[in-house]
Structures are given as C-alpha cells and as structure tokens.
Design a protein around this motif. Structure first.
Motif, PDB file in Angstrom:
ATOM      1  N   ALA A 104      44.389  49.871  37.893  1.00 53.61           N
ATOM      2  CA  ALA A 104      44.952  48.513  37.857  1.00 53.61           C
ATOM      3  C   ALA A 104      44.569  47.809  36.564  1.00 53.61           C
ATOM      4  CB  ALA A 104      44.460  47.710  39.060  1.00 53.61           C
ATOM      5  N   GLY A 105      43.337  48.043  36.097  1.00 54.40           N
ATOM      6  CA  GLY A 105      42.914  47.460  34.830  1.00 54.40           C
ATOM      7  C   GLY A 105      43.748  47.963  33.668  1.00 54.40           C
ATOM      8  N   ILE A 106      44.065  49.256  33.671  1.00 57.36           N
ATOM      9  CA  ILE A 106      44.923  49.827  32.625  1.00 57.36           C
ATOM     10  C   ILE A 106      46.314  49.207  32.693  1.00 57.36           C
ATOM     11  CG2 ILE A 106      46.045  51.936  31.818  1.00 57.36           C
ATOM     12  CD1 ILE A 106      43.592  53.489  32.788  1.00 57.36           C
ATOM     13  N   ALA A 107      46.847  49.076  33.898  1.00 58.67           N
ATOM     14  CA  ALA A 107      48.171  48.471  34.070  1.00 58.67           C
ATOM     15  C   ALA A 107      48.172  47.020  33.589  1.00 58.67           C
ATOM     16  CB  ALA A 107      48.593  48.546  35.536  1.00 58.67           C
ATOM     17  N   TYR A 108      47.083  46.325  33.868  1.00 53.67           N
ATOM     18  CA  TYR A 108      46.987  44.904  33.485  1.00 53.67           C
ATOM     19  C   TYR A 108      47.047  44.743  31.973  1.00 53.67           C
ATOM     20  CZ  TYR A 108      45.227  40.118  33.265  1.00 53.67           C
ATOM     21  OH  TYR A 108      45.087  38.766  33.015  1.00 53.67           O
ATOM     22  N   VAL A 109      46.241  45.520  31.241  1.00 58.69           N
ATOM     23  CA  VAL A 109      46.229  45.370  29.782  1.00 58.69           C
ATOM     24  C   VAL A 109      47.490  45.952  29.148  1.00 58.69           C
ATOM     25  CG1 VAL A 109      43.714  45.296  29.654  1.00 58.69           C
ATOM     26  CG2 VAL A 109      44.877  47.501  29.467  1.00 58.69           C
ATOM     27  N   ALA A 110      48.133  46.909  29.823  1.00 55.29           N
ATOM     28  CA  ALA A 110      49.393  47.441  29.305  1.00 55.29           C
ATOM     29  C   ALA A 110      50.478  46.378  29.342  1.00 55.29           C
ATOM     30  CB  ALA A 110      49.819  48.656  30.119  1.00 55.29           C
ATOM     31  N   VAL A 111      50.468  45.550  30.371  1.00 57.13           N
ATOM     32  CA  VAL A 111      51.492  44.519  30.529  1.00 57.13           C
ATOM     33  C   VAL A 111      51.139  43.245  29.762  1.00 57.13           C
ATOM     34  CG1 VAL A 111      52.618  42.988  32.193  1.00 57.13           C
ATOM     35  CG2 VAL A 111      52.285  45.402  32.753  1.00 57.13           C
ATOM     36  N   PHE A 112      49.870  42.817  29.850  1.00 52.38           N
ATOM     37  CA  PHE A 112      49.478  41.534  29.272  1.00 52.38           C
ATOM     38  C   PHE A 112      48.737  41.654  27.942  1.00 52.38           C
ATOM     39  CE2 PHE A 112      49.721  40.873  33.921  1.00 52.38           C
ATOM     40  CZ  PHE A 112      50.728  39.914  33.928  1.00 52.38           C
ATOM     41  N   SER A 113      48.437  42.872  27.514  1.00 51.77           N
ATOM     42  CA  SER A 113      47.902  43.180  26.175  1.00 51.77           C
ATOM     43  C   SER A 113      46.434  42.829  25.967  1.00 51.77           C
ATOM     44  CB  SER A 113      48.726  42.470  25.081  1.00 51.77           C
ATOM     45  OG  SER A 113      50.067  42.848  25.167  1.00 51.77           O
ATOM     46  N   THR A 114      45.866  41.937  26.743  1.00 51.72           N
ATOM     47  CA  THR A 114      44.479  41.533  26.531  1.00 51.72           C
ATOM     48  C   THR A 114      43.684  41.561  27.826  1.00 51.72           C
ATOM     49  OG1 THR A 114      44.967  39.169  26.875  1.00 51.72           O
ATOM     50  CG2 THR A 114      45.116  40.009  24.613  1.00 51.72           C
ATOM     51  N   ALA A 115      42.369  41.664  27.665  1.00 54.45           N
ATOM     52  CA  ALA A 115      41.447  41.535  28.799  1.00 54.45           C
ATOM     53  C   ALA A 115      40.410  40.485  28.419  1.00 54.45           C
ATOM     54  CB  ALA A 115      40.770  42.865  29.106  1.00 54.45           C
ATOM     55  N   GLN A 116      40.197  39.530  29.301  1.00 58.28           N
ATOM     56  CA  GLN A 116      39.276  38.439  29.019  1.00 58.28           C
ATOM     57  C   GLN A 116      38.074  38.501  29.945  1.00 58.28           C
ATOM     58  OE1 GLN A 116      41.948  35.080  29.571  1.00 58.28           O
ATOM     59  NE2 GLN A 116      42.202  34.880  27.353  1.00 58.28           N
ATOM     60  N   PRO A 117      36.870  38.311  29.422  1.00 59.34           N
ATOM     61  CA  PRO A 117      35.672  38.268  30.274  1.00 59.34           C
ATOM     62  C   PRO A 117      35.770  37.118  31.283  1.00 59.34           C
ATOM     63  CG  PRO A 117      35.077  38.459  27.954  1.00 59.34           C
ATOM     64  CD  PRO A 117      36.544  38.173  27.990  1.00 59.34           C
ATOM     65  N   ASN A 118      35.018  37.250  32.343  1.00 63.03           N
ATOM     66  CA  ASN A 118      34.974  36.222  33.385  1.00 63.03           C
ATOM     67  C   ASN A 118      36.322  36.004  34.070  1.00 63.03           C
ATOM     68  OD1 ASN A 118      32.193  35.632  32.976  1.00 63.03           O
ATOM     69  ND2 ASN A 118      32.726  34.356  31.214  1.00 63.03           N
ATOM     70  N   THR A 119      37.172  37.032  34.041  1.00 63.85           N
ATOM     71  CA  THR A 119      38.414  36.975  34.808  1.00 63.85           C
ATOM     72  C   THR A 119      38.417  38.123  35.816  1.00 63.85           C
ATOM     73  OG1 THR A 119      39.584  38.322  33.169  1.00 63.85           O
ATOM     74  CG2 THR A 119      39.723  35.936  32.922  1.00 63.85           C
ATOM     75  N   GLY A 120      39.395  38.122  36.676  1.00 67.69           N
ATOM     76  CA  GLY A 120      39.497  39.156  37.701  1.00 67.69           C
ATOM     77  C   GLY A 120      39.209  38.624  39.084  1.00 67.69           C
ATOM     78  N   ASN A 121      38.449  37.518  39.168  1.00 65.34           N
ATOM     79  CA  ASN A 121      38.208  36.913  40.475  1.00 65.34           C
ATOM     80  C   ASN A 121      39.528  36.424  41.062  1.00 65.34           C
ATOM     81  OD1 ASN A 121      35.505  37.332  40.575  1.00 65.34           O
ATOM     82  ND2 ASN A 121      34.893  35.230  40.152  1.00 65.34           N
ATOM     83  N   GLY A 122      39.796  36.781  42.290  1.00 63.04           N
ATOM     84  CA  GLY A 122      41.033  36.385  42.946  1.00 63.04           C
ATOM     85  C   GLY A 122      42.048  37.511  43.012  1.00 63.04           C
ATOM     86  N   PHE A 123      41.959  38.459  42.079  1.00 61.16           N
ATOM     87  CA  PHE A 123      42.872  39.604  42.134  1.00 61.16           C
ATOM     88  C   PHE A 123      42.707  40.351  43.454  1.00 61.16           C
ATOM     89  CE2 PHE A 123      43.095  40.347  37.222  1.00 61.16           C
ATOM     90  CZ  PHE A 123      43.661  39.093  37.081  1.00 61.16           C
ATOM     91  N   GLU A 124      41.438  40.483  43.873  1.00 59.37           N
ATOM     92  CA  GLU A 124      41.162  41.249  45.098  1.00 59.37           C
ATOM     93  C   GLU A 124      41.765  40.581  46.324  1.00 59.37           C
ATOM     94  OE1 GLU A 124      38.138  38.141  44.745  1.00 59.37           O
ATOM     95  OE2 GLU A 124      38.835  39.687  43.339  1.00 59.37           O
ATOM     96  N   LEU A 125      41.869  39.255  46.302  1.00 58.55           N
ATOM     97  CA  LEU A 125      42.430  38.544  47.455  1.00 58.55           C
ATOM     98  C   LEU A 125      43.922  38.850  47.597  1.00 58.55           C
ATOM     99  CD1 LEU A 125      40.639  35.084  47.115  1.00 58.55           C
ATOM    100  CD2 LEU A 125      39.958  37.086  48.453  1.00 58.55           C
ATOM    101  N   ASP A 126      44.629  38.905  46.468  1.00 58.83           N
ATOM    102  CA  ASP A 126      46.057  39.262  46.514  1.00 58.83           C
ATOM    103  C   ASP A 126      46.236  40.682  47.038  1.00 58.83           C
ATOM    104  OD1 ASP A 126      46.840  36.810  45.534  1.00 58.83           O
ATOM    105  OD2 ASP A 126      46.906  37.471  43.444  1.00 58.83           O
ATOM    106  N   ALA A 127      45.369  41.597  46.574  1.00 59.59           N
ATOM    107  CA  ALA A 127      45.474  42.991  47.005  1.00 59.59           C
ATOM    108  C   ALA A 127      45.173  43.130  48.495  1.00 59.59           C
ATOM    109  CB  ALA A 127      44.522  43.862  46.194  1.00 59.59           C
ATOM    110  N   ILE A 128      44.086  42.512  48.949  1.00 61.27           N
ATOM    111  CA  ILE A 128      43.708  42.598  50.363  1.00 61.27           C
ATOM    112  C   ILE A 128      44.764  41.946  51.245  1.00 61.27           C
ATOM    113  CG2 ILE A 128      42.011  41.821  52.074  1.00 61.27           C
ATOM    114  CD1 ILE A 128      39.874  42.153  49.850  1.00 61.27           C
TER     115      ILE A 128
END
Length: 324
Positions: A233-257
């Motif tokens: 999922a991390g690879i897919a994220y940076v492939a689509v949005f081009s960047t990865a930012q620290p202190n992000t990712g919180n909340g992604f798990e809620l959408d998945a669950i």
C-alpha cells in the motif's frame, strides 16, 4: 452456478449498496459519470484496498492491526531515503516490502507468543513506525521519481504516466494488480490449509490448538500478511501521489478496517471474505469521491461513514445471533 453460491447474504447486500450509491450519485450530478471519476476512485482505493486485503487475515483471527497506515508510510520513507542515497529502485521496492513484512512479524510475535492484546501491540507498533519514519527521513518529505526520471518506471505499475501507449494517460493500471492480488489472497484464505487454519483460530482458538494446529505460527502469519500488504500500500501511495510525508498515515487503517467490516468479515473472527473486502473499500472510496460532487463537506462525510460502519457491525452481530 446460482448467485447465492457466489455471494453470502451480507456480500449481496454490499454489492447492491455499491450499485445503488453509484446510481444515486449519477442521478444527482452528471460529473460522476465522467471518465476522470473512475480514475480518481481507483487511485484513491489502491492503498486502502491493499491494506484491507492484508488486515482481513488479521481480523479473521479475531485480532486487529492498527499499525498498517503508519507502517505503509514508514516503509515508503525508509525506501525513499535509501533511494536518495543511491539504491536502485528494484531494491528500494524490495526493501519496502521486507520492512512491512518485518513489522508484521513483530506484531505477530507480540500477539501470538508474548500474548499481548492485539489492540495494544499494534497501537505500540503504530507509534514506533510513525516515529521511525520521521527519524529515518529526518522529518523531511521524500519525493519519488516522476516523468522520465530514473526509477520512475515503477509508477507505471499503478498508473499510466505517459502519452502514446496502448492505454491513455492516467489510466489506473494498478487496478489489474489489485484484482490479481485479491484473487490470489482469496484463494489462500478460502482454499488453502493456511486460510482454513486462520479462520479456525478466529472461530475457536482453544479448540484449534487442541486439534494439534500450531496456532502461534498461523496467527503470526496473518500479521505478516498484513504487514506485507501495508508495505505494498505504501508503494501504491507514493506511485500515485509521488511523495511520502513523515507523521502521516494515521487514519488510513480506519478506512481499511471499515472496508473489511462492511464487506462482511466479522470482527469476532472466523469469517472472512477478500471479495467482500474489496467491495467494502470501493463503497468507502465512492462515497469519498462522490460526496464533494454534490456539495457534501468532509465532516459530513465522516459522519455518514461512521453510521455505515456501525450499521455493518450491527448486521454482523445479528448474523451471528441467527447462527447460534
């Protein structure tokens, strides 16, 4: 083959719900039926769907993995930092997947062998991965190659970025990878010994142990699956949005669950469906993309999504009561 053999009752409901939601948005706004809408839905669903596939195995054991969102970004940050230091992109992608699998292994050991509650163990891993990503990247945003830059080829796996090919620019090729992964993991969950043991652990962990099955091994494996797909999922994220930012990712798990639960996988364990998970994720994504078209603001989106999630859990409880 009859339809009832293809879908459980709850899966039939979520398929109907997805169709109804699409029809309603189509009637309310003509923007919804544009080609860009499908592209936006696919791009937004990629990383959530990959996380959801992995966490379906964990939830099927009766556990939970709250770390998948921050693990996805942490792995991308680690890989991106190595990329900036000269590591070739194929090795970067391999490192990302290995990091995710390692996080999953750690979660599995904490839960199965040290017998920590899954909520606490993965909450701790969520904090560790979020901090580790910031440490490794030195709190700076990591940009991945774009256009004709060296290493940008990996983005083509998820989205066509160039004109003149067989497929139009921005075509969501990642949908094909998502469909392939979903099909493979559906077979693993429902047609293999590993999947049957994982579901058995969720149904009755003690009875599974007494029957001679190595419960710790298969429970750990479920978390490894979750970690691996979080990294994907991390690879897919940076492939689509081009960047990865620290202190992000919180909340992604809620959408998945939420997608997993809406799709019919029981939070109590013992029941899991990859097909249902994918449908559930697309319901969440269609709502996310469609609401702005009709002027619904983000806080109302959260409100409505929360109601849908609570309703899905309640339906699961009713289904379990009927079976008792």
């Amino acid at each position: 083959m009859k339809i009832k053999k293809l879908f459980s009752n709850q899966q039939a409901v979520v398929v109907a719900a997805l169709v109804i939601i699409c029809v309603v948005f189509s009637l309310l706004t003509d923007k919804f039926l544009q080609g860009t809408t499908f592209t936006n839905i696919s791009k937004s669903a990629y990383y959530v769907a990959f996380m959801a596939i992995g966490v379906t195995f964990v939830i099927s054991t009766g556990g939970i993995d709250l770390s998948i969102g921050t693990v996805a970004i942490c792995c991308a940050l680690i890989g991106g930092t190595l990329m900036e230091n000269g590591l070739p992109m194929p090795l970067v992608l391999l490192v990302i997947l290995l990091c995710g699998s390692l996080f999953g292994l750690i979660n599995g050991i904490l839960v199965s062998r040290l017998e920590l509650p899954a909520f606490i163990a993965t909450l701790g891993t969520m904090m560790v991965s979020r901090g580790l990503g910031s440490i490794v990247s030195k709190t700076k945003t990591i940009s991945f190659p774009q256009g004709s830059a060296e290493g940008a080829w990996f983005r083509e796996i998820f989205m066509v970025t160039k004109d003149g090919g067989l497929l139009p620019k921005n075509f969501p090729t990642g949908f094909l990878l998502l469909a392939f992964c979903a099909a493979v993991m559906a077979v693993v969950l429902n047609k293999t010994r590993t999947g049957r043991y994982i579901l058995s652990i969720g149904s009755n962990k003690e009875a599974t142990r007494l029957s001679g099955i190595n419960v710790k091994k298969y429970e750990t494996l479920a978390y490894v699956f979750s970690g691996f797909f979080a990294a994907l999922a991390g690879i897919a994220y940076v492939a689509v949005f081009s960047t990865a930012q620290p202190n992000t990712g919180n909340g992604f798990e809620l959408d998945a669950i939420a997608g997993v639960v809406i799709g019919g996988t029981s939070l109590s364990g013992g029941v899991g469906s990859i097909l249902g998970t994918i449908i559930g994720v697309f319901i969440m994504t269609v709502l996310k993309i469609g609401f702005p078209y009709i002027g619904v603001q983000s806080h109302y989106q959260l409100f409505i999504t929360g109601i849908i999630l609570v309703f899905a859990v309640y339906m699961d409880i009713l289904n379990r009561k009927r079976k008792v």
